[in-house]
Scaffold this active site. Structure first.
Site, PDB file in Angstrom:
ATOM      1  N   ARG A   1       0.802   5.432  16.607  1.00 21.52           N
ATOM      2  CA  ARG A   1       0.307   6.465  15.663  1.00 21.52           C
ATOM      3  C   ARG A   1       0.639   7.885  16.086  1.00 21.52           C
ATOM      4  O   ARG A   1       1.159   8.660  15.282  1.00 21.52           O
ATOM      5  CB  ARG A   1      -1.189   6.310  15.412  1.00 21.52           C
ATOM      6  CG  ARG A   1      -1.590   5.333  14.330  1.00 21.52           C
ATOM      7  CD  ARG A   1      -0.810   4.104  14.310  1.00 21.52           C
ATOM      8  NE  ARG A   1      -1.261   3.122  13.327  1.00 21.52           N
ATOM      9  CZ  ARG A   1      -0.726   1.931  13.195  1.00 21.52           C
ATOM     10  NH1 ARG A   1       0.276   1.565  13.961  1.00 21.52           N
ATOM     11  NH2 ARG A   1      -1.175   1.097  12.299  1.00 21.52           N
TER      12      ARG A   1
ATOM     13  N   ASP B   1      -7.002   4.159  12.794  1.00 19.24           N
ATOM     14  CA  ASP B   1      -5.682   4.756  12.603  1.00 19.24           C
ATOM     15  C   ASP B   1      -5.698   6.079  11.835  1.00 19.24           C
ATOM     16  O   ASP B   1      -4.931   6.982  12.139  1.00 19.24           O
ATOM     17  CB  ASP B   1      -4.740   3.744  11.940  1.00 19.24           C
ATOM     18  CG  ASP B   1      -4.364   2.627  12.907  1.00 19.24           C
ATOM     19  OD1 ASP B   1      -4.346   2.903  14.124  1.00 19.24           O
ATOM     20  OD2 ASP B   1      -4.102   1.505  12.469  1.00 19.24           O
TER      21      ASP B   1
ATOM     22  N   SER C   1      -3.947  -9.029   8.567  1.00 19.64           N
ATOM     23  CA  SER C   1      -3.384  -7.685   8.615  1.00 19.64           C
ATOM     24  C   SER C   1      -2.728  -7.562   9.984  1.00 19.64           C
ATOM     25  O   SER C   1      -3.373  -7.734  11.017  1.00 19.64           O
ATOM     26  CB  SER C   1      -4.502  -6.656   8.449  1.00 19.64           C
ATOM     27  OG  SER C   1      -4.060  -5.425   8.973  1.00 19.64           O
TER      28      SER C   1
ATOM     29  N   ASP D   1       0.816  -1.218   0.000  1.00 22.78           N
ATOM     30  CA  ASP D   1       0.000   0.000   0.000  1.00 22.78           C
ATOM     31  C   ASP D   1       0.853   1.274   0.000  1.00 22.78           C
ATOM     32  O   ASP D   1       0.692   2.137  -0.862  1.00 22.78           O
ATOM     33  CB  ASP D   1      -0.929   0.050   1.223  1.00 22.78           C
ATOM     34  CG  ASP D   1      -2.166  -0.810   1.028  1.00 22.78           C
ATOM     35  OD1 ASP D   1      -2.378  -1.292  -0.102  1.00 22.78           O
ATOM     36  OD2 ASP D   1      -2.917  -0.990   2.002  1.00 22.78           O
TER      37      ASP D   1
HETATM   38  N1  ARG Z   1      -7.723  -2.492  16.536  1.00 17.73           N
HETATM   39  C1  ARG Z   1      -6.466  -1.964  16.948  1.00 17.73           C
HETATM   40  C2  ARG Z   1      -6.554  -0.497  17.189  1.00 17.73           C
HETATM   41  O1  ARG Z   1      -7.395   0.148  16.633  1.00 17.73           O
HETATM   42  C3  ARG Z   1      -5.343  -2.298  15.986  1.00 17.73           C
HETATM   43  C4  ARG Z   1      -5.381  -1.638  14.637  1.00 17.73           C
HETATM   44  C5  ARG Z   1      -4.367  -2.129  13.648  1.00 17.73           C
HETATM   45  N2  ARG Z   1      -4.488  -3.548  13.457  1.00 17.73           N
HETATM   46  C6  ARG Z   1      -4.025  -4.272  12.452  1.00 17.73           C
HETATM   47  N3  ARG Z   1      -4.126  -5.551  12.548  1.00 17.73           N
HETATM   48  N4  ARG Z   1      -3.486  -3.753  11.389  1.00 17.73           N
HETATM   49  O2  ARG Z   1      -5.765   0.064  17.913  1.00 17.73           O
END
Ligand code: ARG
Length: 400
Positions: free
Chosen positions: A92, A121, A173, A13
């Site tokens: 993040r 995110d 993921s 990506d």
């Molecule tokens: N659900 C979690 C959060 O919002 C993780 C997000 C990213 N997860 C991932 N498997 N790419 O903090």
């Protein structure tokens, strides 16, 4: 010149985003942080340049991540919906902070990320960036581009000679950092399905974990974990890494949950946070022995949950979160001592704790002849304490 700093992982990506932005007249500088994801980052700059970036920044931010993001969250004993130690949510704001800093340094008006339009995110990246620079413009190509599938993305990558890993597509993921791993998608999208063995990335299946328990002693000083089994660390991230290694062998720190996303969707995600969950258990236990009842209960009942929501919902750089940090830091000065954990087949058991400033006084607690508590005081206490209900009972006399 439209210059943009892109949060770059080196995956499909974000590699395509480089080219996609370039085609739209942007000069792209990529930014990749080492937050302890344990991935080789040496090839990142070449990859980024091949995809069309003019410059690629790679930075080791593990200690900053540990000290300024993981530690405050630990001190708040914050678990989202009482379960999730906020691993992905913590990286993040750090990355956003860096994007904003580098944007200033390189005279870029834009930052960009590779998050989708239905996750948390995007919110965390953007809200964090705006809190630090309200004038920054954010680009999120994945939310608006033409690609409908991974195949179309690969086709695009091939057309422009964008290097992509020739590995088999991972059905999950995965987001990984020092504080833990988040895993979603694939078969996990059926919340009734048990996660297959291969879904977990770093922990041993508890069934296959050692048949003998392992004891781990964690030492805290002013709310900072400083030693494991007497071995002191000058870097917090190293301590967390080692604790992850020890704890993952025993299959501890696995979490399987359906959570409420900020955008209103429920999602099933599994997590592995072996080191973090050991630290949470230990911190809580030490807090219980060194803090007075009101302070301890205030944190677990009122601070933890509010703090967890703020972090999860992208409000890391909010005045409330900052103020709670000051509150927790003040209390952290009492969190000194050792906690002994017993790790065994997926379980973290606290089996011992001690502190020079423990409020546990043996002469008061004991039921032996060492007891110094004046039991007659109990009668007076109970009489006064029970007065309101005694009066109530008298006025509303009931027969059962
Ligand atoms: N659900 C979690 C959060 O919002 C993780 C997000 C990213 N997860 C991932 N498997 N790419 O903090």
């Amino acid at each position: 010149m439209n210059r943009v700093i892109l949060a770059y992982s080196g995956g499909l990506d974000t590699s395509i985003i480089v080219r996609w932005l370039k085609e739209r007249g942007f000069e792209v500088i990529t930014y990749t942080a080492d937050v302890g994801q344990k991935e080789e980052l040496t090839e990142i700059p070449e990859k980024a340049r091949k995809a069309g970036a003019v410059e690629a920044i790679v930075e080791d931010v593990r200690e900053e991540f540990a000290k300024d993001f993981c530690l405050p969250t630990l001190r708040a004993m914050a678990l989202y919906e009482k379960k999730y130690p906020l691993t992905a949510s913590l990286s993040r704001p750090l990355i956003s902070k860096k994007l904003v800093e580098y944007a200033k340094k390189h005279g870029a008006d834009y930052i960009a990320h590779g998050s989708t339009g239905k996750g948390n995110d995007q919110v965390r990246f953007e809200v964090s960036a705006w809190a630090l620079n309200p004038d920054i413009e954010v680009l999120a190509p994945v939310r608006e581009w033409e690609f409908k599938s991974r195949e179309q993305e690969i086709e695009y990558a091939m057309k422009y000679n964008i290097p992509i890993k020739a590995t088999k597509e991972n059905p999950y993921s995965i987001d990984k950092n020092l504080w833990g791993v988040s895993i979603e998608c694939g078969v996990l999208e059926d919340p009734y399905q048990e996660p297959p063995k291969d879904a977990y990335q770093i922990t041993t299946d508890p069934q296959d974990a050692p048949n003998t328990p392992e004891y781990v002693n964690i030492t805290f000083k002013e709310g900072i974990p400083i030693a494991i089994n007497g071995k002191e660390y000058s870097f917090l991230y190293r301590l967390i890494e080692d604790l992850n290694d020890i704890a993952s062998r025993h299959g501890v720190g696995r979490i399987d949950m359906v959570e409420n996303r900020l955008v209103g969707i429920k999602s099933r995600e599994i997590y592995e946070a072996p080191g973090a969950m050991c630290l949470y258990k230990a911190y809580d236990d030490l807090a219980a022995i060194v803090l007075d009842k009101y302070t301890y209960q205030y944190i677990i009942n009122h601070v933890s949950n509010v703090y967890a929501n703020l972090v999860y919902e992208g409000l890391w750089f909010s005045p409330l979160k900052e103020s709670l940090d000051a509150f927790n830091k003040n209390i952290a000065k009492y969190i000194n001592g050792d906690v002994r954990l017993k790790l065994y087949k997926g379980n973290i058991e606290v089996v011992g704790r001690r502190s020079t400033n423990a409020l546990y006084i043996e002469e008061l607690s004991t039921y032996t002849e060492k007891d110094t508590f004046d039991h007659r005081a109990g009668a007076m206490f109970t009489k006064v304490y029970g007065l309101p209900l005694k009066v109530f009972g008298r006025v509303n006399r009931r027969t059962r």
